[in-house]
Design a protein around this motif. Structure first.
Motif, PDB file in Angstrom:
ATOM      1  N   VAL A   1       0.866  -1.179   0.000  1.00  0.00           N
ATOM      2  CA  VAL A   1       0.000   0.000   0.000  1.00  0.00           C
ATOM      3  C   VAL A   1       0.904   1.231   0.000  1.00  0.00           C
ATOM      4  O   VAL A   1       1.762   1.380   0.856  1.00  0.00           O
TER       5      VAL A   1
ATOM      6  N   CYS B   1      -2.251   6.266  -0.620  1.00  0.00           N
ATOM      7  CA  CYS B   1      -3.386   5.769   0.170  1.00  0.00           C
ATOM      8  C   CYS B   1      -3.969   6.873   1.042  1.00  0.00           C
ATOM      9  O   CYS B   1      -3.261   7.567   1.745  1.00  0.00           O
ATOM     10  N   LYS B   2      -5.303   7.030   1.004  1.00  0.00           N
ATOM     11  CA  LYS B   2      -5.952   8.062   1.805  1.00  0.00           C
ATOM     12  C   LYS B   2      -6.752   7.478   2.957  1.00  0.00           C
ATOM     13  O   LYS B   2      -7.421   8.201   3.688  1.00  0.00           O
ATOM     14  N   GLY B   3      -6.691   6.163   3.095  1.00  0.00           N
ATOM     15  CA  GLY B   3      -7.347   5.554   4.246  1.00  0.00           C
ATOM     16  C   GLY B   3      -8.852   5.459   4.137  1.00  0.00           C
ATOM     17  O   GLY B   3      -9.567   5.647   5.114  1.00  0.00           O
ATOM     18  N   CYS B   4      -9.361   5.164   2.961  1.00  0.00           N
ATOM     19  CA  CYS B   4     -10.820   5.052   2.818  1.00  0.00           C
ATOM     20  C   CYS B   4     -11.299   3.640   3.142  1.00  0.00           C
ATOM     21  O   CYS B   4     -12.469   3.411   3.374  1.00  0.00           O
ATOM     22  N   TYR B   5     -10.376   2.681   3.113  1.00  0.00           N
ATOM     23  CA  TYR B   5     -10.647   1.283   3.473  1.00  0.00           C
ATOM     24  C   TYR B   5     -11.635   0.581   2.562  1.00  0.00           C
ATOM     25  O   TYR B   5     -12.279  -0.399   2.962  1.00  0.00           O
ATOM     26  N   LEU B   6     -11.749   1.079   1.342  1.00  0.00           N
ATOM     27  CA  LEU B   6     -12.561   0.344   0.363  1.00  0.00           C
ATOM     28  C   LEU B   6     -11.961  -1.032   0.105  1.00  0.00           C
ATOM     29  O   LEU B   6     -12.680  -2.001  -0.131  1.00  0.00           O
ATOM     30  N   CYS B   7     -10.636  -1.101   0.162  1.00  0.00           N
ATOM     31  CA  CYS B   7      -9.978  -2.390  -0.065  1.00  0.00           C
ATOM     32  C   CYS B   7     -10.397  -3.401   1.003  1.00  0.00           C
ATOM     33  O   CYS B   7     -10.667  -4.558   0.718  1.00  0.00           O
TER      34      CYS B   7
ATOM     35  N   PRO C   1      -4.139   0.418   5.487  1.00  0.00           N
ATOM     36  CA  PRO C   1      -4.476  -0.999   5.664  1.00  0.00           C
ATOM     37  C   PRO C   1      -3.196  -1.840   5.542  1.00  0.00           C
ATOM     38  O   PRO C   1      -2.308  -1.485   4.776  1.00  0.00           O
TER      39      PRO C   1
ATOM     40  N   CYS D   1      -9.658   0.151  -5.165  1.00  0.00           N
ATOM     41  CA  CYS D   1      -8.947   1.340  -4.674  1.00  0.00           C
ATOM     42  C   CYS D   1      -9.088   2.483  -5.681  1.00  0.00           C
ATOM     43  O   CYS D   1      -8.661   2.365  -6.815  1.00  0.00           O
ATOM     44  N   PRO D   2      -9.709   3.573  -5.281  1.00  0.00           N
ATOM     45  CA  PRO D   2      -9.917   4.681  -6.219  1.00  0.00           C
ATOM     46  C   PRO D   2      -8.626   5.426  -6.515  1.00  0.00           C
ATOM     47  O   PRO D   2      -8.571   6.221  -7.445  1.00  0.00           O
ATOM     48  N   ASP D   3      -7.589   5.176  -5.733  1.00  0.00           N
ATOM     49  CA  ASP D   3      -6.370   5.978  -5.867  1.00  0.00           C
ATOM     50  C   ASP D   3      -5.170   5.169  -6.369  1.00  0.00           C
ATOM     51  O   ASP D   3      -4.045   5.635  -6.279  1.00  0.00           O
TER      52      ASP D   3
ATOM     53  N   ALA E   1      -3.638   2.858  -5.064  1.00  0.00           N
ATOM     54  CA  ALA E   1      -2.658   2.875  -3.992  1.00  0.00           C
ATOM     55  C   ALA E   1      -2.227   1.472  -3.576  1.00  0.00           C
ATOM     56  O   ALA E   1      -1.249   1.313  -2.860  1.00  0.00           O
ATOM     57  N   ILE E   2      -2.968   0.469  -4.017  1.00  0.00           N
ATOM     58  CA  ILE E   2      -2.695  -0.861  -3.483  1.00  0.00           C
ATOM     59  C   ILE E   2      -2.324  -1.808  -4.623  1.00  0.00           C
ATOM     60  O   ILE E   2      -2.890  -1.731  -5.715  1.00  0.00           O
TER      61      ILE E   2
END
Ligand code: SF4
Ligand code: SF4
Lengths: 383, 114
Positions: free
Chosen positions: B14, B19-25, B48, B66-68, B70-71
């Protein structure tokens, strides 16, 4: 050229313009709206005469944002509007608060809600002026009650906004805006004008939102193009101006400073006038144009042998609890006449802590209180 | 196609930077691979972490959600090496500045005590 010293016959709206020019305002962006139109109108020819810029914007959303931009461009800037435009400006006002942008906003109050009573006065926006934008912040709000005061307070508003790096709101109303009264303009060198402080450290050492020492609540403000890299942004920031969307500790620090820088300086910011309060048993607490008819009523009451006095609030926000408490501890009853359904009376009640009976004297629909109405209220509570 | 848990997954990385910490993952993962980190990274995000890598089926739902961007689920060793280098390179010059920032704030903020 700013106005010659001496006595001038002016409307309140015109006095705003002349006061602003003397205070150093060189940018105005606005959208004409009754009863503040004359401010934009006069600005449109006065500002170019003194090397300033006037823009008529597409709406009030654009107006306040243009003013913020101009302020960051290094110019003292202002806008003027009335109720509906003031509502539109609330978001921009929040932007100015979080970016600590000095600006002056004149709201010439008219009757609402919505388009409401276009040509009639009101004091309905006193709470909106304090709490209108979302989130936690503090406001400086001044309420003039004569054309002379409009002139003086406009200069004062610029000084306060530069000192505290916060928007300052002048809450006039249709009566004050359109009444013509003599205004005494003192010699320019006798007028106190606060100039903006620029950073005195090189750009590498400049920390945009960390005041240097205790008691200094704000930092000097560079202009765009001065070479200081400041992120001017509406997301919560830390002392370095970095966006900190999720750092609660830094957000706590920033929000508290925005609040404290005004609320903890209430002694310095607050202005008021007292009339015959020394031995008063009944106090009238009023502000803006309501204070004009209230004063007449207080004088009439004295003639009838009622010990009445008046406290005129000039600074509405931050609310000066201390002074109101002092008055409440001294009198039997307080009458609060205002042209709304009873708004500042809540603050008076809160601050007086039950030490005096508080009576709200409401007036809506676009008429000033008649002195007789205020007198009748004084008589009632004096019994 | 059934996939054996944990087989062939090198790591799930990550990005600190993205990563913005939205936790969609976390929400997307059918196998409950992630936990939220206790520590904040230098951007103030609790990222995460793939604590149950042995449960991962390589479905890449976390990546897709992940919208960004990031993962990343890493299967290939070459890829793993490359990505880890990029992350480190980005982080290294920042860390001393972050520490310096924290020191300045700690010494400079005076308005919280009453
Ligand atoms: S979905 Fe992407 S941005 Fe959101 S927590 Fe997971 S890795 Fe971070
Ligand atoms: S690849 Fe699939 S199983 Fe593995 S962590 Fe991502 S979502 Fe979970």
């Amino acid at each position: 050229m700013s106005l010659e010293p001496g006595v001038h016959l002016m409307q309140g709206d015109e006095a705003v313009v002349e006061g602003a020019i003397i205070a150093g305002c060189r940018f105005f962006a606005g959208y004409p709206i009754t009863p503040a139109t004359e401010i934009a109108e006069r600005m449109s020819y006065r500002l170019p005469q003194v090397g300033g810029i006037f823009i008529q914007m597409e709406d009030e959303l654009g107006s306040i944002l243009a003013v913020i931009g101009a302020s960051w461009g290094g110019r003292k800037s202002m806008t003027a509007t009335s109720g509906p435009g003031f509502s539109l400006m609330q978001e921009g006002l929040g932007y100015a608060i979080i970016t600590e942008t000095p600006l002056v906003l004149v709201n010439v109050q008219r009757g609402g809600p919505s388009t409401g009573l276009v040509t009639l006065p009101s004091q309905g926006d006193v709470m909106q002026a304090r709490w209108g934008s979302h989130g936690d912040y503090a406001s400086i709000v001044l309420a003039p009650s004569s054309v002379q005061e409009v002139f003086d307070l406009t200069i004062k508003a610029f000084n306060l906004s530069e000192t505290y790096r916060n928007p300052v709101i002048i809450l006039a109303d249709e009566v004050i805006a359109h009444v013509r009264e003599p205004v005494k303009v003192p010699p320019l060198e006798e007028i106190e004008v606060v100039e903006r402080k620029k950073p005195d450290v090189p750009p590498e050492q400049y920390i945009p939102y960390l005041p240097k020492k205790p008691g200094e609540w704000v930092t000097p403000m560079p202009a765009f193009g001065d070479g200081y890299n400041v992120l001017v942004e509406s997301v919560m920031h830390d002392e370095f101006g970095h966006r900190i969307g999720t750092d609660h500790a830094a957000a706590n620090r920033t929000i508290r400073r925005l609040w404290y820088k005004i609320e903890k300086n209430v002694d310095k910011i607050s202005m008021y006038e007292e009339y015959m309060l020394d031995d008063a048993e009944v106090a009238v607490i009023s502000y803006g144009s309501s204070a004009r008819t209230s004063l007449r009523a207080v004088r009439e009451a004295r003639k009838l042998g009622i010990k009445a006095g008046m406290l005129k609030l000039i600074t509405l926000w931050p609310f000066y609890d201390k002074k109101v408490q002092e008055v409440a501890s001294q009198v039997k009853a307080i009458v609060v006449p205002e042209m709304n359904m009873g708004k500042m009376v809540r603050e008076v009640e809160r601050a007086s802590k039950g030490m005096a009976e508080v009576m709200s004297l409401t007036k809506v629909g676009g008429l000033l209180h008649h002195p007789d109405e205020v007198l009748a209220a004084i008589k009632r509570v004096a019994r | 196609m059934y996939m054996k848990p944990g087989v062939g997954v090198k790591d799930i990385i990550v990005s600190d930077k993205l990563c913005k910490g939205c936790y969609l993952c976390i929400w997307a993962c059918p196998w409950d691979v992630f936990e939220i980190s206790k520590e904040r990274n230098w951007r103030g995000v609790k990222k995460p972490v793939a604590v149950r890598l042995d449960q991962c089926r390589r479905c890449r739902l976390c990546e897709f959600y992940c919208p960004d961007f990031a993962i990343q689920v890493i299967i290939d060793e070459e890829e793993e090496k490359m990505l880890k280098e990029v992350e480190e390179k980005y982080e290294k010059p920042w860390l001393p500045r972050v520490e310096e920032r924290d020191r300045i704030v700690k010494e400079g903020v005076w308005w919280l005590e009453d």
